[in-house]
Scaffold this motif. Structure first.
Motif, PDB file in Angstrom:
ATOM      1  N   UNK A  41       0.957  -1.510  -0.088  1.00  0.00           N
ATOM      2  CA  UNK A  41       0.220   0.021  -0.023  1.00  0.00           C
ATOM      3  C   UNK A  41       0.794   1.058   0.029  1.00  0.00           C
ATOM      4  N   UNK A  42       2.260   1.112   0.117  1.00  0.00           N
ATOM      5  CA  UNK A  42       3.053   2.242   0.065  1.00  0.00           C
ATOM      6  C   UNK A  42       3.355   2.885   1.618  1.00  0.00           C
ATOM      7  N   UNK A  43       4.347   3.754   1.675  1.00  0.00           N
ATOM      8  CA  UNK A  43       4.758   4.404   2.672  1.00  0.00           C
ATOM      9  C   UNK A  43       3.435   5.095   3.712  1.00  0.00           C
ATOM     10  N   UNK A  44       4.007   5.065   5.069  1.00  0.00           N
ATOM     11  CA  UNK A  44       2.874   5.502   5.880  1.00  0.00           C
ATOM     12  C   UNK A  44       3.396   5.954   7.272  1.00  0.00           C
ATOM     13  N   UNK A  45       2.466   6.598   7.885  1.00  0.00           N
ATOM     14  CA  UNK A  45       3.004   6.807   9.357  1.00  0.00           C
ATOM     15  C   UNK A  45       2.576   5.649  10.154  1.00  0.00           C
ATOM     16  N   UNK A  46       2.792   5.660  11.385  1.00  0.00           N
ATOM     17  CA  UNK A  46       2.325   4.937  12.368  1.00  0.00           C
ATOM     18  C   UNK A  46       0.806   4.912  12.390  1.00  0.00           C
ATOM     19  N   UNK A  77      11.349  10.679   4.327  1.00  0.00           N
ATOM     20  CA  UNK A  77      11.434  11.842   4.459  1.00  0.00           C
ATOM     21  C   UNK A  77      10.122  12.765   3.792  1.00  0.00           C
ATOM     22  N   UNK A  78       9.544  12.132   2.839  1.00  0.00           N
ATOM     23  CA  UNK A  78       8.442  12.757   2.112  1.00  0.00           C
ATOM     24  C   UNK A  78       7.058  12.648   2.882  1.00  0.00           C
ATOM     25  N   UNK A  79       7.103  11.845   3.918  1.00  0.00           N
ATOM     26  CA  UNK A  79       5.986  11.675   4.619  1.00  0.00           C
ATOM     27  C   UNK A  79       5.824  11.777   6.115  1.00  0.00           C
ATOM     28  N   UNK A  80       4.743  12.180   6.573  1.00  0.00           N
ATOM     29  CA  UNK A  80       4.835  12.489   8.196  1.00  0.00           C
ATOM     30  C   UNK A  80       5.332  13.904   8.283  1.00  0.00           C
ATOM     31  N   UNK A  81       5.010  14.356   9.474  1.00  0.00           N
ATOM     32  CA  UNK A  81       5.491  15.754   9.782  1.00  0.00           C
ATOM     33  C   UNK A  81       5.368  15.867  11.435  1.00  0.00           C
ATOM     34  N   UNK A  83       5.843  15.284  14.950  1.00  0.00           N
ATOM     35  CA  UNK A  83       6.226  14.102  16.052  1.00  0.00           C
ATOM     36  C   UNK A  83       5.988  13.046  15.238  1.00  0.00           C
ATOM     37  N   UNK A  84       5.140  12.860  14.076  1.00  0.00           N
ATOM     38  CA  UNK A  84       4.989  11.548  13.514  1.00  0.00           C
ATOM     39  C   UNK A  84       5.656  11.453  12.126  1.00  0.00           C
ATOM     40  N   UNK A  85       6.757  10.343  12.412  1.00  0.00           N
ATOM     41  CA  UNK A  85       7.501   9.893  11.097  1.00  0.00           C
ATOM     42  C   UNK A  85       6.940   8.965  10.095  1.00  0.00           C
ATOM     43  N   UNK A  86       7.122   9.280   8.971  1.00  0.00           N
ATOM     44  CA  UNK A  86       6.736   8.300   8.015  1.00  0.00           C
ATOM     45  C   UNK A  86       7.697   7.174   7.564  1.00  0.00           C
ATOM     46  N   UNK A  87       7.352   5.960   7.130  1.00  0.00           N
ATOM     47  CA  UNK A  87       8.093   4.872   6.847  1.00  0.00           C
ATOM     48  C   UNK A  87       7.714   4.258   5.626  1.00  0.00           C
ATOM     49  N   UNK A  88       8.794   3.558   5.133  1.00  0.00           N
ATOM     50  CA  UNK A  88       8.528   2.840   4.127  1.00  0.00           C
ATOM     51  C   UNK A  88       9.317   1.431   4.221  1.00  0.00           C
ATOM     52  N   UNK A  89       9.145   0.599   3.254  1.00  0.00           N
ATOM     53  CA  UNK A  89       9.756  -0.665   3.278  1.00  0.00           C
ATOM     54  C   UNK A  89      11.228  -0.606   2.743  1.00  0.00           C
ATOM     55  N   UNK A  90      12.179  -1.198   3.098  1.00  0.00           N
ATOM     56  CA  UNK A  90      13.423  -0.829   2.702  1.00  0.00           C
ATOM     57  C   UNK A  90      13.690  -1.797   1.464  1.00  0.00           C
ATOM     58  N   UNK A  91      12.936  -3.011   1.587  1.00  0.00           N
ATOM     59  CA  UNK A  91      13.188  -4.015   0.162  1.00  0.00           C
ATOM     60  C   UNK A  91      12.010  -4.398  -0.216  1.00  0.00           C
ATOM     61  N   UNK A  92      11.777  -4.752  -1.494  1.00  0.00           N
ATOM     62  CA  UNK A  92      10.588  -5.177  -2.177  1.00  0.00           C
ATOM     63  C   UNK A  92      10.245  -6.523  -1.571  1.00  0.00           C
ATOM     64  N   UNK A  93      11.064  -7.530  -1.147  1.00  0.00           N
ATOM     65  CA  UNK A  93      10.521  -8.960  -0.756  1.00  0.00           C
ATOM     66  C   UNK A  93      11.590  -9.523   0.388  1.00  0.00           C
ATOM     67  N   UNK A  94      10.957 -10.239   1.080  1.00  0.00           N
ATOM     68  CA  UNK A  94      11.753 -10.881   1.945  1.00  0.00           C
ATOM     69  C   UNK A  94      11.965 -12.506   1.455  1.00  0.00           C
ATOM     70  N   UNK A  95      12.976 -13.151   1.655  1.00  0.00           N
ATOM     71  CA  UNK A  95      13.229 -14.486   1.612  1.00  0.00           C
ATOM     72  C   UNK A  95      13.867 -15.469   2.623  1.00  0.00           C
TER      73      UNK A  95
END
Length: 170
Positions: A41-46, A77-81, A83-95
């Motif tokens: 679903x893309x980057x998001x805040x908590x 850095x493009x999400x959140x403002x 106190x609330x930080x934005x987060x994104x996945x660091x990789x596309x998949x997990x093995x």
């Protein structure tokens, strides 16, 4: 023992392989759901994740920090403002594979917990897909398949099938 070749996604840095160290950071059902949501679903805040997942923002915030500590998510850095930080996945998949987590009891239990979380997520998505079929648009209502095949395979056949699937997905 020969090293397993990396998939194309891993060679491009789009995949993270689980090992006894980083498995500790992901072997929790909510963490698997958070990471899946960030990937799908893309980057998001908590707070946004709390709404998506039906959890409290305190829980999502705590688990995001744990995921970040193990390298599964990064600040966005493009999400959140404020106190609330934005987060994104660091990789596309997990093995994950059984051989990579080691043989100690703790790692095997963590591996089983991770696999349970993945299986529960897959089951939930499958049920959502089935529930959506009556209202699916056009051709989407008739493209899926499902069966009750019972595969009886030898370990080497399972490894070959897994490699075929990985190549197809890559």
């Amino acid at each position: 023992m020969a090293q397993k070749p990396q998939s194309p996604a891993a060679r491009k840095g789009q995949e993270i392989r689980l090992d006894p160290r980083n498995l500790k950071g992901l072997a929790h059902p909510l963490r698997v759901r958070i990471l899946g949501s960030l990937r799908e679903d893309g980057p998001a805040t908590a707070s946004m994740l709390a709404g998506r997942l039906g959890e409290s923002s305190g829980a999502t915030s705590y688990h995001l920090r744990q995921l970040a500590a193990f390298g599964f998510v990064d600040e966005d850095p493009e999400r959140g403002s404020g106190r609330e930080r934005g987060w994104r996945a660091a990789q596309r998949s997990t093995w994950f594979d059984e051989q990579s987590v080691g043989t100690d009891a703790e790692s095997r239990l963590l591996g089983a917990e991770y696999q349970r979380a993945i299986a529960n997520g897959a089951a939930s998505r499958t049920l959502e897909w089935i529930d959506s079929l009556p209202s699916a648009p056009g051709d989407w209502a008739s493209v899926g398949t499902m069966s009750d095949y019972a595969l009886r395979m030898k370990p080497e056949e399972v490894r070959e099938l897994a490699a075929d699937i990985e190549r197809l997905v890559a």
